[in-house]
Every structure is written in structure tokens, then in C-alpha cells.
Scaffold this active site. Structure first.
Site, mmCIF file in Angstrom:
data_model
loop_
_atom_site.group_PDB
_atom_site.id
_atom_site.type_symbol
_atom_site.label_atom_id
_atom_site.label_comp_id
_atom_site.label_asym_id
_atom_site.label_seq_id
_atom_site.Cartn_x
_atom_site.Cartn_y
_atom_site.Cartn_z
ATOM 1 N N HIS A 1 -50.945 -42.882 -8.145
ATOM 2 C CA HIS A 1 -50.472 -43.438 -6.875
ATOM 3 C C HIS A 1 -49.172 -42.763 -6.405
ATOM 4 C CE1 HIS A 1 -49.058 -46.069 -3.712
ATOM 5 N NE2 HIS A 1 -47.896 -46.063 -4.351
ATOM 6 N N CYS B 1 -54.991 -47.639 -5.121
ATOM 7 C CA CYS B 1 -54.835 -48.736 -4.162
ATOM 8 C C CYS B 1 -56.201 -49.222 -3.649
ATOM 9 C CB CYS B 1 -53.928 -48.310 -3.011
ATOM 10 S SG CYS B 1 -52.213 -48.123 -3.569
ATOM 11 N N ASP C 1 -39.193 -30.208 -5.400
ATOM 12 C CA ASP C 1 -39.793 -30.623 -6.674
ATOM 13 C C ASP C 1 -38.901 -31.687 -7.283
ATOM 14 O OD1 ASP C 1 -37.690 -28.535 -7.718
ATOM 15 O OD2 ASP C 1 -38.344 -29.654 -9.481
ATOM 16 N N PHE D 1 -31.255 -24.316 -15.373
ATOM 17 C CA PHE D 1 -30.837 -25.713 -15.265
ATOM 18 C C PHE D 1 -30.942 -26.430 -16.612
ATOM 19 C CE2 PHE D 1 -31.510 -30.215 -14.353
ATOM 20 C CZ PHE D 1 -30.404 -30.476 -13.561
ATOM 21 N N CYS E 1 -52.011 -47.506 1.713
ATOM 22 C CA CYS E 1 -52.222 -46.276 0.936
ATOM 23 C C CYS E 1 -53.712 -45.987 0.778
ATOM 24 C CB CYS E 1 -51.559 -46.413 -0.431
ATOM 25 S SG CYS E 1 -51.784 -44.969 -1.496
ATOM 26 N N ASP F 1 -39.323 -22.402 -12.857
ATOM 27 C CA ASP F 1 -37.867 -22.303 -12.714
ATOM 28 C C ASP F 1 -37.389 -21.258 -13.720
ATOM 29 O OD1 ASP F 1 -37.973 -23.498 -15.175
ATOM 30 O OD2 ASP F 1 -36.907 -25.311 -14.599
ATOM 31 N N SER F 2 -36.115 -20.925 -13.692
ATOM 32 C CA SER F 2 -35.641 -19.819 -14.530
ATOM 33 C C SER F 2 -35.219 -20.282 -15.911
ATOM 34 C CB SER F 2 -34.444 -19.165 -13.862
ATOM 35 O OG SER F 2 -33.353 -20.076 -13.870
ATOM 36 N N GLN G 1 -25.739 -21.237 -5.011
ATOM 37 C CA GLN G 1 -24.913 -22.234 -5.692
ATOM 38 C C GLN G 1 -23.636 -22.453 -4.866
ATOM 39 O OE1 GLN G 1 -25.548 -24.236 -8.118
ATOM 40 N NE2 GLN G 1 -27.346 -23.383 -9.147
ATOM 41 N N ASP H 1 -29.713 -18.620 -12.881
ATOM 42 C CA ASP H 1 -28.460 -18.989 -12.222
ATOM 43 C C ASP H 1 -27.632 -19.874 -13.150
ATOM 44 O OD1 ASP H 1 -30.361 -21.068 -12.104
ATOM 45 O OD2 ASP H 1 -29.292 -22.042 -10.476
ATOM 46 N N CYS I 1 -55.095 -44.080 -1.556
ATOM 47 C CA CYS I 1 -55.391 -43.488 -2.868
ATOM 48 C C CYS I 1 -56.432 -44.288 -3.651
ATOM 49 C CB CYS I 1 -54.110 -43.278 -3.672
ATOM 50 S SG CYS I 1 -53.608 -44.653 -4.732
HETATM 51 ZN ZN LIG Z 1 -51.910 -45.822 -3.632
#
Ligand SMILES: [Zn+2]
Length: 376
Positions: free
Chosen positions: A336, A310, A267, A98, A305, A94-95, A190, A148, A307
Site C-alpha cells: 500500500h 485497499c 528516493d 552517505f 486508494c 548511490d555511491s 553539497q 561525495d 491498490c
Molecule cells: Zn491502498
């Protein structure tokens, strides 16, 4: 000649959602995509190998934080961000805008740029559009962002209007300051929650022909309904043939609404930050692993899930780790949550390829026994 190549692979026939392929100097990304946030050149609690395992294709790093510490020049001397953090896939920075604007009293805005005090030691700094580009060139991400101004919310119409005009003038200066040809530069639209200002901002930035376009100034305290409305009308304001990115968004339903509105990149710190606070995402909603109801629960976080967490750990064990303050709690919870976010993106891409994203969205809400904030 752009440093990136973006191709829309499929436009869903039932809505604005689209799937695509974004090629960068450090590899190819499938869109829509979620970018885990690596504020300090690390996605908290995860090694780069683990990020690959959960399906991360691109990560975001924060320019402001790396400029303050350890300093962009040090990162550059050590070979740039990819080498410094041992991540050879794409990165977006990012710049810093923010974060600088989030400093509130500690900053002063002028036409030239922003003077601010470090949140770490109170030292004075100045960032202009040219400086923001120089810092991002030193860091060396594949995609960099224009500097910005992100107006606070709520703010007077006139303030938001002047602020959006300033952002456009800064965008032009960013484009002129950019010197590396192996980085793509995105413009940031913006205009707050005002449709006419968003339209004006998008139109002026399109005329500057950036490599991609972002919507900034959302998730700043507005109601979800307002956020989703802005997403809905901003998607079509951006070019079809360039990546469209909504910055700092969001919860799973915000991503679904963003994709439905035709956005490609997202993001947010939510999956990682919430993980460290014991908030875990599942296909039927969010759970709090701290709750006593999980004390003797032998089931995983989410039965559906796929993963590593899990597949191997019970809610009871994860609750125990959390309550004991064990480091492994942060690691497994983050694992997770990121897997959940990245799988949601993969499932969305598949639904788009089959022209059923509208149905996918309906099912997403039905599983949570909720409704979209806006019926559209
Ligand atoms: Zn999971």
C-alpha cells in the site's frame, strides 16, 4: 554521448514543476518519479513483479551494502545487479558515500578517500572516488553516482565549505575513472544549509557536465523548513535539460515541495520502513495501524486508494496481522505505501501536464489540514 536521454515534456506555467521522460538502457521513466529503495538488492517484502504492479519504474540499490555483502565482484560474476535480482527495469546505485559517512567513529577521511570499518564484522576497507566507480560499474546500474562527502548536521561553515570543495575534486576523479559508456553518471551538489556554498558547488559541478545532478546532504537532521528552503533555491541552480534528483527525501510533503521546486527524482526508505512499523500513508495523512481505534474498523486504509490491499483488506485485519507478527503484515503494508507514493507521483505528473501543480499542492495540504512550512 550520454547513456541516458532526458526530455522535459512540460513546464508547469504556474511554478517550477516540470514533467519529463528519462530513457535509460533498461527502459523509460516518467518524471517526476519516486524510486523505492532496495538496499540489499531487494525492496524489502516485495517481488519485482509486485513492484511493477504498484507502479515502480526505477529502483535504487545501495553500493555500500552490496560491496560489504555479497560483494560487487560476486554480483558481476552473476551477470550484474539486474540479472542477480531479477529486475529488468532501470536501477540507480548511490555511491556508498552517505552510508560510509554515517559510520561516524568507524571512518577516516583523507584527500584520497575514506578508510572505514565494516558495520558487519569490523574489517577495514578503503573507498576512493575511483573505487566507488569501479564498484558501481561491477554492479551495473543504469545510473551511478559520484562519491561525495556528506557533512554532518550541524557542522561549522568552514568544514562544510572544505567538504564541498573535496566533493568537487572527487567528482572530477569519478568522471575520469568512469569507463562504461552504458551507465549515466550524476554529480552531487553539497554545501549544507548555506546558499553561497550550494551555489558554488552547483556551478563547479555544472562545469564538469554530468548526465544529471543530485542534491545531497539533506534529511540529515535539519528542520523541515530548512530542507524546503534549500530545495527551493537549489532547483534553479541545476541545468534545465538534465534530470534533477534530491537524495534520501522524503515524506510525501517533501516530495510535493521538491516537485514544486523543479526536481524530477526522489528516493527514501520511508514508505517501506514505515510500512514494516505499521505507519501507513493516506490522502488525509498518516495512520498507525497498531492503534486500538482500528480494532473493528471494516474500512480499508484509504477509501480513495486503488491498490490491491485497499481493495481487499480492512484496517481491522491489517491491525490483527501486525499485532500477530505475521509476515503478511509487512508485505501488505509495504504494498500500500509504495502504491501511495507512486500514485502521488502519477497524480503530480498529470497536474503538471494541466498547468495546475500549484493547485495540486494547495489541495494536498488542505486534505491534511496543514500548511506548507514555507509560504512561497
Ligand atoms: Zn491502498
Amino acid at each position: 554521448m550520454s547513456a541516458i536521454d532526458f526530455n522535459v515534456i512540460h513546464n508547469d506555467r504556474g511554478c517550477a514543476a516540470r514533467s519529463g521522460s528519462l530513457t535509460t538502457p533498461h527502459g523509460r521513466i516518467d518524471t517526476p518519479i519516486f524510486m523505492p529503495v532496495g538496499t540489499q538488492a531487494t525492496v524489502k517484502a516485495m517481488t519485482p513483479e509486485e513492484l511493477c504492479e504498484v507502479g515502480a519504474q526505477i529502483i535504487l540499490a545501495n553500493t555500500y551494502h552490496l560491496y560489504i555483502r555479497p560483494g560487487h565482484e560476486l554480483v558481476e560474476r552473476l551477470g550484474g545487479l539486474h540479472s542477480f535480482m531479477h529486475w529488468d527495469r532501470p536501477i540507480l546505485t548511490d555511491s556508498g558515500g552517505f552510508q560510509v559517512f554515517s559510520l561516524g567513529e568507524l571512518r577516516k577521511i583523507s584527500e584520497d578517500g575514506v578508510r572505514f570499518q565494516s558495520h558487519l564484522d569490523g574489517s577495514y576497507h578503503f573507498i576512493s572516488p575511483e573505487r566507488a566507480i569501479a564498484i558501481q560499474e561491477a554492479l551495473g546500474a543504469d545510473i551511478i553516482m559520484c562519491f561525495d562527502e556528506c557533512p554532518p548536521y550541524p557542522a561549522e561553515y568552514d568544514y562544510v565549505s572544505r567538504s564541498a570543495d573535496l566533493t568537487t575534486r572527487w567528482a572530477l576523479r569519478c568522471r575520469e575513472a568512469k569507463s562504461r559508456d552504458d551507465q549515466a553518471l550524476f554529480g552531487i551538489v553539497q554545501g549544507g544549509m548555506h546558499r553561497d556554498l550550494r551555489e558554488k558547488s552547483a556551478s563547479e559541478l555544472r562545469a564538469l557536465d554530468f548526465d544529471g545532478y543530485a542534491i545531497g546532504g539533506l534529511s540529515v537532521g535539519e528542520e523541515k523548513e530548512a530542507m524546503h528552503r534549500v530545495m527551493g533555491y537549489c532547483g534553479p541552480l541545476l541545468p534545465d535539460n538534465k534530470p534533477r534528483y534530491i537524495m534520501g527525501i522524503g515524506a510525501p510533503e517533501d516530495l510535493v515541495e521538491g516537485i514544486y521546486s523543479g526536481f524530477d527524482m526522489f528516493d527514501c526508505v520511508m514508505p517501506t520502513r514505515n510500512a514494516r512499523n505499521g505507519m501507513l500513508f493516506t490522502s488525509s495523512g498518516t495512520i498507525n495501524i497498531k492503534n486500538a481505534s482500528h480494532t473493528e474498523e471494516s474500512a480499508p486504509i484509504d477509501e480513495g486508494c486503488g491498490c490491491y490491499v485497499c481493495g481487499n483488506y480492512s484496517r481491522a485485519y491489517l491491525r490483527h496481522l501486525y499485532r500477530s507478527g505475521e509476515i503478511l503484515a509487512s508485505r501488505l503494508n509495504t504494498w500500500h505505501n509504495l502504491y501511495y507514493y507512486l500514485s502521488l507521483m502519477a497524480d503530480a505528473r498529470k497536474a503538471i501536464s494541466e498547468d495546475r501543480f500549484t493547485q495540486f499542492r494547495q489541495e494536498f495540504y488542505a486534505k491534511r489540514e496543514r500548511q506548507p512550512t514555507i509560504d512561497r
